[in-house]
Design a protein around this motif. Structure first.
Motif, PDB file in Angstrom:
ATOM      1  N   UNK A  84     -13.717 -22.511 -15.141  1.00 34.03           N
ATOM      2  CA  UNK A  84     -12.546 -21.788 -14.652  1.00 34.03           C
ATOM      3  C   UNK A  84     -12.948 -20.400 -14.163  1.00 34.03           C
ATOM      4  N   UNK A  85     -13.831 -19.726 -14.908  1.00 28.70           N
ATOM      5  CA  UNK A  85     -14.319 -18.419 -14.464  1.00 28.70           C
ATOM      6  C   UNK A  85     -14.965 -18.508 -13.093  1.00 28.70           C
ATOM      7  N   UNK A  86     -15.784 -19.519 -12.888  1.00 34.19           N
ATOM      8  CA  UNK A  86     -16.454 -19.672 -11.602  1.00 34.19           C
ATOM      9  C   UNK A  86     -15.456 -19.970 -10.482  1.00 34.19           C
ATOM     10  N   UNK A  87     -14.477 -20.833 -10.760  1.00 32.93           N
ATOM     11  CA  UNK A  87     -13.467 -21.148  -9.748  1.00 32.93           C
ATOM     12  C   UNK A  87     -12.656 -19.915  -9.380  1.00 32.93           C
ATOM     13  N   UNK A  88     -12.252 -19.148 -10.381  1.00 32.11           N
ATOM     14  CA  UNK A  88     -11.459 -17.952 -10.095  1.00 32.11           C
ATOM     15  C   UNK A  88     -12.298 -16.891  -9.400  1.00 32.11           C
ATOM     16  N   UNK A  89     -13.589 -16.840  -9.736  1.00 29.15           N
ATOM     17  CA  UNK A  89     -14.462 -15.906  -9.041  1.00 29.15           C
ATOM     18  C   UNK A  89     -14.529 -16.211  -7.553  1.00 29.15           C
ATOM     19  N   UNK A  93     -13.071 -13.785  -4.487  1.00 30.41           N
ATOM     20  CA  UNK A  93     -13.891 -13.360  -3.343  1.00 30.41           C
ATOM     21  C   UNK A  93     -13.222 -13.712  -2.024  1.00 30.41           C
ATOM     22  N   UNK A  94     -12.525 -14.848  -1.975  1.00 29.84           N
ATOM     23  CA  UNK A  94     -11.821 -15.218  -0.751  1.00 29.84           C
ATOM     24  C   UNK A  94     -10.732 -14.212  -0.401  1.00 29.84           C
ATOM     25  N   UNK A  95     -10.089 -13.661  -1.431  1.00 31.45           N
ATOM     26  CA  UNK A  95      -8.999 -12.704  -1.215  1.00 31.45           C
ATOM     27  C   UNK A  95      -9.467 -11.261  -1.321  1.00 31.45           C
ATOM     28  N   UNK A  96     -10.763 -11.055  -1.515  1.00 30.10           N
ATOM     29  CA  UNK A  96     -11.335  -9.707  -1.574  1.00 30.10           C
ATOM     30  C   UNK A  96     -10.676  -8.851  -2.660  1.00 30.10           C
ATOM     31  N   UNK A  97     -10.545  -9.437  -3.873  1.00 31.46           N
ATOM     32  CA  UNK A  97     -10.001  -8.715  -5.023  1.00 31.46           C
ATOM     33  C   UNK A  97     -11.002  -8.796  -6.165  1.00 31.46           C
ATOM     34  N   UNK A  98     -10.827  -7.925  -7.160  1.00 34.70           N
ATOM     35  CA  UNK A  98     -11.784  -7.820  -8.256  1.00 34.70           C
ATOM     36  C   UNK A  98     -11.300  -8.430  -9.562  1.00 34.70           C
ATOM     37  N   UNK A  99      -9.984  -8.543  -9.734  1.00 37.52           N
ATOM     38  CA  UNK A  99      -9.472  -9.038 -11.017  1.00 37.52           C
ATOM     39  C   UNK A  99      -8.143  -9.744 -10.802  1.00 37.52           C
ATOM     40  N   UNK A 100      -7.618 -10.323 -11.882  1.00 42.53           N
ATOM     41  CA  UNK A 100      -6.403 -11.125 -11.772  1.00 42.53           C
ATOM     42  C   UNK A 100      -5.193 -10.275 -11.433  1.00 42.53           C
ATOM     43  N   UNK A 141      -1.289 -20.358  -5.337  1.00 48.39           N
ATOM     44  CA  UNK A 141      -0.646 -20.476  -6.650  1.00 48.39           C
ATOM     45  C   UNK A 141      -0.824 -19.204  -7.470  1.00 48.39           C
ATOM     46  N   UNK A 142       0.157 -18.939  -8.329  1.00 49.59           N
ATOM     47  CA  UNK A 142       0.050 -17.805  -9.242  1.00 49.59           C
ATOM     48  C   UNK A 142      -0.782 -18.230 -10.442  1.00 49.59           C
ATOM     49  N   UNK A 143      -1.876 -17.523 -10.680  1.00 50.02           N
ATOM     50  CA  UNK A 143      -2.794 -17.922 -11.747  1.00 50.02           C
ATOM     51  C   UNK A 143      -2.233 -17.532 -13.117  1.00 50.02           C
ATOM     52  N   UNK A 179     -11.899 -11.172 -19.233  1.00 46.65           N
ATOM     53  CA  UNK A 179     -10.721 -10.324 -19.055  1.00 46.65           C
ATOM     54  C   UNK A 179     -10.350 -10.171 -17.593  1.00 46.65           C
ATOM     55  N   UNK A 180     -11.333  -9.921 -16.740  1.00 46.16           N
ATOM     56  CA  UNK A 180     -11.052  -9.707 -15.329  1.00 46.16           C
ATOM     57  C   UNK A 180     -10.467 -10.946 -14.674  1.00 46.16           C
ATOM     58  N   UNK A 181     -10.816 -12.128 -15.192  1.00 45.85           N
ATOM     59  CA  UNK A 181     -10.358 -13.374 -14.603  1.00 45.85           C
ATOM     60  C   UNK A 181      -9.135 -13.944 -15.325  1.00 45.85           C
ATOM     61  N   UNK A 182      -8.572 -13.189 -16.256  1.00 48.56           N
ATOM     62  CA  UNK A 182      -7.383 -13.649 -16.954  1.00 48.56           C
ATOM     63  C   UNK A 182      -7.655 -14.653 -18.046  1.00 48.56           C
TER      64      UNK A 182
END
Length: 336
Positions: A84-89, A93-100, A141-143, A179-182
């Motif tokens: 899940x961490x890898x998928x959210x990472x 990156x696709x949305x150019x954001x750093x955290x959830x 989708x909202x994570x 934490x950064x990935x929720x």
């Protein structure tokens, strides 16, 4: 995930700094506003037993529930969360954001903008309203935030083998990066002593610690070398909340709340009502009960086949899974 070791009511606790304190999963859900509750998903749940959790439908937000679990199942849960961490990472990156939090602000901002345009078009009876497809109204989708609760987590390390090594590596990654990935972690244990345990470097990343009355040696391990205040606690349920990596200046004494069975059942009913009221569709949780034998009646696919025989190929599973992944199965082709 609850391991087989006995856990009395005063089990010691550690939790990662993004989840300040959680006496129970019920308390976690009560603290969320109505718009946020459906965005929290328990990746694994620890509790006193199947009856206290209300399996399988008592916790509609739960995705994995393990009672009297084996280490193999626990490691498979950690592996799934690592994926899940890898998928959210990749998604961040696709949305150019750093955290959830940044992801939610960006995605929900887009959704609000499109929804506002749709309402304006509806009001003006514009033909453009017909061009707003469902995929446009919900571009991403909202994570949900994921909460992993592991009771008796030291059972991962009772032997120095590949399971303990994998668990140490995966827990370290979840605590450091989750934490950064929720993805948040609560670890519960009666003691942190012993030949094998979680690395001190990993525990150092756990900023929030909750300690009940314990020995001086355990107080050193749970809090810090200079902080032995937990050994002075006397009343049942009296505890220390520390949000400063165990340093003395972070000690905050408090009394743990106790929910009677009837009141807790009431809150579980509220959760179920919330899901129905909001029309939220959630898949049934993966339930692993290590203290009961395999029962073919719990295999939905097999029961469906018995109820409505088919001329298609038959697939038979070998028992129930001991990990979160499907068990091996044998295919029986149709023969004339």
């Amino acid at each position: 995930v609850e391991f087989k070791a006995y856990a009395p009511p005063d089990a010691r606790c550690l939790n990662d700094q993004s989840v300040p304190v959680a006496n129970s999963t019920t308390e976690n859900r009560r603290g969320l506003d109505p718009e946020s509750r459906h965005r929290v998903s328990d990746g694994a749940v620890s509790d006193g037993g199947a009856s206290s959790v209300g399996l399988p439908g008592g916790l509609p937000h739960a995705r994995v529930i393990a009672i009297e679990s084996d280490r193999e199942f626990g490691v498979s849960v950690l592996q799934r969360l690592d994926a899940v961490l890898q998928q959210r990472g990749d998604l961040f990156r696709q949305h150019n954001v750093q955290d959830i939090a940044s992801y939610r602000d960006k995605v929900e901002g887009q959704m609000s903008k499109v929804e506002g345009e749709r309402r304006r078009n509806d009001t003006q009876e514009s033909p453009n309203a017909r061009n707003l497809q469902p995929s446009t109204l919900n571009p991403q989708p909202s994570l949900p935030r994921i909460l992993l609760v592991i009771d008796e987590f030291q059972e991962f390390f009772v032997e120095d083998d590949r399971y303990s090594q994998q668990a140490a590596l995966l827990l370290d990654r979840l605590v450091r990066q989750g934490r950064a990935f929720g993805v948040h972690v609560i670890l519960g244990s009666q003691t942190l002593g012993g030949a094998y345990s979680l690395a001190r470097s990993t525990l150092g990343q756990v900023a929030v610690r909750v300690a009940l009355q314990c020995s001086e040696a355990d107080a050193h391990l749970i809090l810090s070398e200079e902080n032995t205040a937990a050994r002075l606690l006397t009343r049942p349920g009296e505890a220390l909340y520390n949000d400063a990596n165990g340093m003395i200046e972070g000690n905050h004494p408090f009394q743990i709340a106790w929910l009677p069975d009837g009141e807790r059942a009431g809150y579980l009913s509220v959760m179920q009502h919330f899901v129905v009221e909001r029309g939220i569709t959630v898949p049934p949780p993966v339930v692993f009960e290590g203290n009961i034998p395999s029962d073919p009646a719990r295999n939905d696919e097999l029961m469906s086949l018995i109820a409505a025989p088919s001329n298609e190929a038959l697939s038979t599973e070998y028992g129930v899974p001991s990990t979160e992944y499907p068990v091996p199965s044998t295919q029986y082709p149709v023969r004339s």
